[in-house]
Design a protein around this motif. Structure first.
Motif: not given
Lengths: 233, 233
Positions: A200, A204, A213-220, A222-226, B204, B213-218
């Motif tokens: 993980l 990340f 320490g932070s990342a902007m993830l798009h929903y797609d 996010f799902l593809s990663l996890i 999410f 559709g996007s989120a900033m995650l630590h």
């Protein structure tokens, strides 16, 4: 770097993943004698040296090449989940198929559609396991074969993963058998937890190239990663 | 809203999760007669009505209250993983403990440290399963008891989850038995996939309150969010 003969003398090898169950196989099951894996020279007959890509990089530790030949029981040039599980499981450690698949998923070539690894990915996986075994030993101070939660946190920290205690508690909750004893992890459980954290974190970091320490993830994304981590069982 | 008597007539109930195996229990196993779950009135003896919080909300469908009594076999006022698995498993569907734990994890009260649900969470879970069963039937047009990948995508879409096909392919890869046939999912597999999608999407969305559709995650949030899904087995 590694030595399977050393590995068989103690439950804790300094660097090599154990291959203890291979000890008891009849001599014919050892591809070592067929392929001369103990030599740094390319073996004369290993088919994945001559017919298949990818091959080992020049300069690869001969012990890793030799281990590959022992693990690759069907000698097709790839290690699948069953072969890796057989190689890593012994009387003192039982790697679940879930952990095995997670290991292969984390190390396999992205272009490889199925869950198997070739020589180069095996080299990376084997070296990683060797490093993690050394860390496990270092933190298993009483050589009980187990580490507790605090030692797990410190071991992961020494490997470069600073995990909040609250996250660790969730991660190790699966090893709570409900008898009220403090949770302690075997080596295989340590690898299972650790590879989730490593996998993980690596994913990340790909989304956080500047290490903020932070990342902007798009929903797609996010799902593809996890989801690959969730379906690894 | 739901009817377990209807549920027992067909493998596809319009709205109720099946409780088929409970049909064959001897009458004494039915808490219904003891607690009068068929009545909307508070039952006279159910201990979780009088001694434990939380209770059912006023106006809860009496059939759900009745179902709770049937599922809560030890009548302690909570549904645990084994009880839920027994209730949802029948000859035609085999919910894995992993799916059951995921279901409980997604619906349990955040203040509840262990994996069990009380009446209010059960109401939400049961209603959700009823909705998803109706959707499954709707997309299982030939009533084969299975839906294919395209139908899965459309079914999830109708439930509000727009999943990229590439992600779905990974998600359903665990159901590929390698015989070359097109992957099709049973109802329990549909719920397994769907609850992963629902759970991850809901988490999410918490980080994307404006639905961009996007989120900033630590990094810590990222791990905390995902790891519970990975350890649900």
């Amino acid at each position: 770097m590694t030595s399977s003969s050393t590995a068989t003398k103690s439950p804790y090898t300094p660097s090599a993943p154990p291959l203890t169950h291979l000890e008891n196989d009849p001599p014919l099951a050892y591809p070592t004698t067929q392929y001369n894996y103990t030599s740094a020279q390319p073996p004369p007959r290993g088919q994945y040296y001559h017919q298949h890509e990818p091959m080992f990089h020049p300069g690869t530790d001969p012990e890793i090449i030799r281990s590959f030949g022992m693990v690759d029981r069907d000698q097709n040039g790839f290690i699948d989940d069953n072969e890796l599980q057989q190689a890593l499981t012994s009387s003192s450690q039982k790697f679940s198929l879930r952990t095995i698949r997670l290991l292969i998923f984390l190390f396999k070539n992205l272009n490889q559609p199925s869950l198997k690894i070739g020589p180069q990915e095996f080299t990376a996986l084997w070296s990683c396991l060797a490093q993690w075994r050394a860390i496990f030993e270092q933190f298993d101070k009483d050589r009980s074969g187990k580490i507790n939660t605090i030692e797990l946190r410190d071991a992961l920290h020494s490997l470069g993963y600073a995990i909040p205690q609250s996250v660790l508690q969730v991660l190790i909750s699966r090893y709570d058998n409900g008898n009220g004893h403090r949770i302690e992890l075997n080596y295989d459980e340590f690898i299972e937890c650790g590879m989730v954290v490593k996998g993980l974190t690596d994913k990340f970091k790909e989304k956080d190239p500047h290490y903020t320490g932070s990342a902007m993830l798009h929903y797609d994304q996010f799902l593809s990663l996890i989801i690959p981590f969730i379906v690894c069982d």
